[in-house]
Scaffold this motif. Structure first.
Motif, PDB file in Angstrom:
ATOM      1  N   ALA A 143       0.826  -1.214   0.000  1.00  0.00           N
ATOM      2  CA  ALA A 143       0.000   0.000   0.000  1.00  0.00           C
ATOM      3  C   ALA A 143       0.856   1.258   0.000  1.00  0.00           C
ATOM      4  CB  ALA A 143      -0.921  -0.002   1.216  1.00  0.00           C
ATOM      5  N   ASN A 144       2.026   1.189   0.663  1.00  0.00           N
ATOM      6  CA  ASN A 144       2.899   2.364   0.733  1.00  0.00           C
ATOM      7  C   ASN A 144       3.618   2.606  -0.587  1.00  0.00           C
ATOM      8  OD1 ASN A 144       4.053   4.470   2.423  1.00  0.00           O
ATOM      9  ND2 ASN A 144       5.982   3.347   2.229  1.00  0.00           N
ATOM     10  N   ASN A 145       3.960   1.501  -1.287  1.00  0.00           N
ATOM     11  CA  ASN A 145       4.626   1.584  -2.595  1.00  0.00           C
ATOM     12  C   ASN A 145       5.883   2.444  -2.550  1.00  0.00           C
ATOM     13  OD1 ASN A 145       5.157   1.085  -5.272  1.00  0.00           O
ATOM     14  ND2 ASN A 145       3.720   2.622  -6.038  1.00  0.00           N
ATOM     15  N   ASP A 146       6.712   2.191  -1.556  1.00  0.00           N
ATOM     16  CA  ASP A 146       8.028   2.824  -1.511  1.00  0.00           C
ATOM     17  C   ASP A 146       8.814   2.371  -2.742  1.00  0.00           C
ATOM     18  OD1 ASP A 146      10.876   3.225  -0.924  1.00  0.00           O
ATOM     19  OD2 ASP A 146      10.235   3.671   1.123  1.00  0.00           O
ATOM     20  N   PRO A 147       9.445   3.275  -3.472  1.00  0.00           N
ATOM     21  CA  PRO A 147      10.148   2.875  -4.695  1.00  0.00           C
ATOM     22  C   PRO A 147      11.294   1.911  -4.465  1.00  0.00           C
ATOM     23  CG  PRO A 147      10.630   5.167  -4.118  1.00  0.00           C
ATOM     24  CD  PRO A 147       9.504   4.721  -3.241  1.00  0.00           C
ATOM     25  N   ALA A 148      11.786   1.793  -3.238  1.00  0.00           N
ATOM     26  CA  ALA A 148      12.885   0.865  -2.961  1.00  0.00           C
ATOM     27  C   ALA A 148      12.417  -0.384  -2.215  1.00  0.00           C
ATOM     28  CB  ALA A 148      13.969   1.566  -2.144  1.00  0.00           C
ATOM     29  N   ALA A 149      11.115  -0.548  -2.037  1.00  0.00           N
ATOM     30  CA  ALA A 149      10.599  -1.716  -1.330  1.00  0.00           C
ATOM     31  C   ALA A 149      10.718  -2.970  -2.186  1.00  0.00           C
ATOM     32  CB  ALA A 149       9.150  -1.486  -0.933  1.00  0.00           C
ATOM     33  N   ASP A 150      10.844  -4.113  -1.533  1.00  0.00           N
ATOM     34  CA  ASP A 150      11.020  -5.373  -2.251  1.00  0.00           C
ATOM     35  C   ASP A 150       9.699  -5.957  -2.763  1.00  0.00           C
ATOM     36  OD1 ASP A 150      14.042  -6.190  -1.711  1.00  0.00           O
ATOM     37  OD2 ASP A 150      13.249  -5.387   0.157  1.00  0.00           O
ATOM     38  N   TYR A 151       8.676  -5.956  -1.917  1.00  0.00           N
ATOM     39  CA  TYR A 151       7.438  -6.661  -2.269  1.00  0.00           C
ATOM     40  C   TYR A 151       6.794  -6.219  -3.586  1.00  0.00           C
ATOM     41  CZ  TYR A 151       6.351 -10.008   1.405  1.00  0.00           C
ATOM     42  OH  TYR A 151       6.332 -11.112   2.216  1.00  0.00           O
ATOM     43  N   PRO A 152       6.795  -4.920  -3.930  1.00  0.00           N
ATOM     44  CA  PRO A 152       6.177  -4.553  -5.211  1.00  0.00           C
ATOM     45  C   PRO A 152       6.767  -5.313  -6.399  1.00  0.00           C
ATOM     46  CG  PRO A 152       6.454  -2.601  -3.870  1.00  0.00           C
ATOM     47  CD  PRO A 152       7.146  -3.724  -3.125  1.00  0.00           C
ATOM     48  N   ALA A 153       8.057  -5.679  -6.322  1.00  0.00           N
ATOM     49  CA  ALA A 153       8.651  -6.447  -7.425  1.00  0.00           C
ATOM     50  C   ALA A 153       7.991  -7.813  -7.547  1.00  0.00           C
ATOM     51  CB  ALA A 153      10.153  -6.604  -7.199  1.00  0.00           C
ATOM     52  N   ALA A 154       7.687  -8.462  -6.422  1.00  0.00           N
ATOM     53  CA  ALA A 154       7.026  -9.766  -6.471  1.00  0.00           C
ATOM     54  C   ALA A 154       5.581  -9.636  -6.938  1.00  0.00           C
ATOM     55  CB  ALA A 154       7.077 -10.422  -5.093  1.00  0.00           C
ATOM     56  N   VAL A 155       4.900  -8.610  -6.447  1.00  0.00           N
ATOM     57  CA  VAL A 155       3.499  -8.417  -6.825  1.00  0.00           C
ATOM     58  C   VAL A 155       3.384  -8.177  -8.330  1.00  0.00           C
ATOM     59  CG1 VAL A 155       1.477  -6.919  -6.533  1.00  0.00           C
ATOM     60  CG2 VAL A 155       2.874  -7.549  -4.545  1.00  0.00           C
ATOM     61  N   LEU A 156       4.244  -7.307  -8.859  1.00  0.00           N
ATOM     62  CA  LEU A 156       4.193  -7.019 -10.299  1.00  0.00           C
ATOM     63  C   LEU A 156       4.811  -8.152 -11.107  1.00  0.00           C
ATOM     64  CD1 LEU A 156       3.347  -4.857 -12.354  1.00  0.00           C
ATOM     65  CD2 LEU A 156       5.647  -3.879 -12.162  1.00  0.00           C
ATOM     66  N   GLY A 157       5.908  -8.726 -10.602  1.00  0.00           N
ATOM     67  CA  GLY A 157       6.588  -9.783 -11.336  1.00  0.00           C
ATOM     68  C   GLY A 157       5.751 -11.045 -11.467  1.00  0.00           C
ATOM     69  N   LEU A 158       4.920 -11.303 -10.490  1.00  0.00           N
ATOM     70  CA  LEU A 158       4.079 -12.491 -10.539  1.00  0.00           C
ATOM     71  C   LEU A 158       2.686 -12.182 -11.098  1.00  0.00           C
ATOM     72  CD1 LEU A 158       5.099 -14.082  -7.122  1.00  0.00           C
ATOM     73  CD2 LEU A 158       5.472 -15.095  -9.376  1.00  0.00           C
ATOM     74  N   GLY A 159       2.428 -10.924 -11.372  1.00  0.00           N
ATOM     75  CA  GLY A 159       1.098 -10.569 -11.867  1.00  0.00           C
ATOM     76  C   GLY A 159       0.024 -10.869 -10.844  1.00  0.00           C
ATOM     77  N   ALA A 160       0.294 -10.505  -9.603  1.00  0.00           N
ATOM     78  CA  ALA A 160      -0.624 -10.795  -8.500  1.00  0.00           C
ATOM     79  C   ALA A 160      -1.863  -9.897  -8.559  1.00  0.00           C
ATOM     80  CB  ALA A 160       0.104 -10.596  -7.163  1.00  0.00           C
ATOM     81  N   THR A 161      -2.828 -10.242  -7.733  1.00  0.00           N
ATOM     82  CA  THR A 161      -4.034  -9.424  -7.579  1.00  0.00           C
ATOM     83  C   THR A 161      -4.061  -8.842  -6.170  1.00  0.00           C
ATOM     84  OG1 THR A 161      -5.291 -10.780  -9.142  1.00  0.00           O
ATOM     85  CG2 THR A 161      -6.551  -9.403  -7.623  1.00  0.00           C
ATOM     86  N   VAL A 162      -4.180  -7.528  -6.085  1.00  0.00           N
ATOM     87  CA  VAL A 162      -4.288  -6.856  -4.793  1.00  0.00           C
ATOM     88  C   VAL A 162      -5.771  -6.752  -4.451  1.00  0.00           C
ATOM     89  CG1 VAL A 162      -3.775  -4.761  -3.484  1.00  0.00           C
ATOM     90  CG2 VAL A 162      -2.194  -5.533  -5.284  1.00  0.00           C
ATOM     91  N   LYS A 163      -6.150  -7.442  -3.377  1.00  0.00           N
ATOM     92  CA  LYS A 163      -7.555  -7.409  -2.969  1.00  0.00           C
ATOM     93  C   LYS A 163      -7.742  -6.403  -1.844  1.00  0.00           C
ATOM     94  CE  LYS A 163      -8.440 -12.144  -4.482  1.00  0.00           C
ATOM     95  NZ  LYS A 163      -8.960 -13.493  -4.133  1.00  0.00           N
ATOM     96  N   THR A 164      -8.825  -5.652  -1.922  1.00  0.00           N
ATOM     97  CA  THR A 164      -9.124  -4.646  -0.908  1.00  0.00           C
ATOM     98  C   THR A 164     -10.492  -4.922  -0.306  1.00  0.00           C
ATOM     99  OG1 THR A 164     -10.315  -3.025  -2.271  1.00  0.00           O
ATOM    100  CG2 THR A 164      -7.904  -3.032  -2.442  1.00  0.00           C
ATOM    101  N   ASN A 165     -10.922  -4.060   0.578  1.00  0.00           N
ATOM    102  CA  ASN A 165     -12.254  -4.209   1.165  1.00  0.00           C
ATOM    103  C   ASN A 165     -13.352  -3.901   0.148  1.00  0.00           C
ATOM    104  OD1 ASN A 165     -11.210  -1.520   1.292  1.00  0.00           O
ATOM    105  ND2 ASN A 165     -12.915  -0.928   2.586  1.00  0.00           N
TER     106      ASN A 165
END
Length: 266
Positions: free
Chosen positions: A116-138
């Motif tokens: 949610a923070n989407n820090d440009p140096a964070a690791d997780y966004p690479a996995a989320v985008l690299g795997l083509g994940a789905t971000v589920k919200t409320n």
């Protein structure tokens, strides 16, 4: 290093968090707080309220089924890194979680907070985008390609809370990063994933936000080998440049990390 005054609330459920957030227009959600608390201590952020969602039980889980790994937003990096289920399905994901920050960060930081923070140096966004994940919200599900919209910017709307990330299980995947020696943030991190219908390559740390590299994806679709990306360089003109490394240096790191990721995944 003292933040502005704020009101702290601890949400008991997602609905409770939504209600608390609605009553505090200048409020912020607190998950792990690894970036937000630091920003507040430097007085770069001044929320009127902190609504702590880290203890919401319904957001803390790991489920592997149907060709996907679903992880609740309040699940910590340490929990992902030590999960045998995730390691069996997507070992690249447990590896990524294991190299985030230091042990204190991994025990407190959460998947949902990082995404949610989407820090440009964070690791997780690479996995989320690299795997083509789905971000589920409320409210809805958001494809990774539509979720990340720039530095600290996402598709989340006011009052919308990340509840789960669903990662499809790839045939092969790997994540390699060149970490800043002090912060352990990624100066350049590359996540490579191979699926039956294509290749995805996502880069974090090098630019103002996570991004894909279509040239590498096309080359790897023809030949999934390190040599396939060895001569592909990303354009340095849009990359970060600071005291830790120039844009050209980061561009070179992207190619090097991509080669290493493919070598590990292949």
């Amino acid at each position: 290093m003292i933040p502005y005054p704020f009101t702290y609330s601890r949400a008991k459920s997602v609905d409770d968090a939504v209600a608390l957030l609605a009553s505090a227009p200048e409020g912020k959600l607190l998950a792990g707080g690894q970036t937000l608390i630091a920003a507040m201590k430097m007085r770069l952020a001044n929320p009127s309220d902190l609504i702590d969602i880290s203890g919401i039980e319904e957001l803390n889980y790991i489920r592997v089924s149907g060709g996907a790994v679903a992880i609740g937003a309040a699940t910590t990096h340490c929990e992902v890194a030590s999960s045998k289920e995730v390691a069996k399905a997507i070992p690249a994901l447990t590896h990524l979680a294991s190299v985030i920050g230091d042990p204190a960060v991994r025990h407190k930081g959460t998947l949902g907070g990082s995404v949610a923070n989407n820090d440009p140096a964070a690791d997780y966004p690479a996995a989320v985008l690299g795997l083509g994940a789905t971000v589920k919200t409320n409210r809805r599900g958001i494809a990774a390609d539509d979720f990340f919209q720039g530095m600290f910017t996402t598709a989340l709307e006011d009052g919308e809370i990340v509840t789960e990330i669903s990662f499809p299980v790839p045939q092969k995947a790997a994540y390699k990063k060149f970490a800043n020696p002090a912060s352990r943030y990624a100066m350049a991190g590359v996540f490579v994933a191979k699926f039956a219908d294509g290749i995805r390559v996502a880069v974090t740390g090098a630019g103002p936000g996570v991004f894909r590299v279509p040239q590498m994806e096309a080359a790897l679709a023809r030949s999934f080998t390190p040599d396939a990306v060895a001569k592909i360089a990303v354009d340095a003109s849009g990359l970060n440049s600071d005291i830790h490394g120039s844009a050209e240096y980061r561009a070179n790191l992207v190619t090097v990390m991509a080669k290493r990721a493919v070598a590990e995944a292949a």
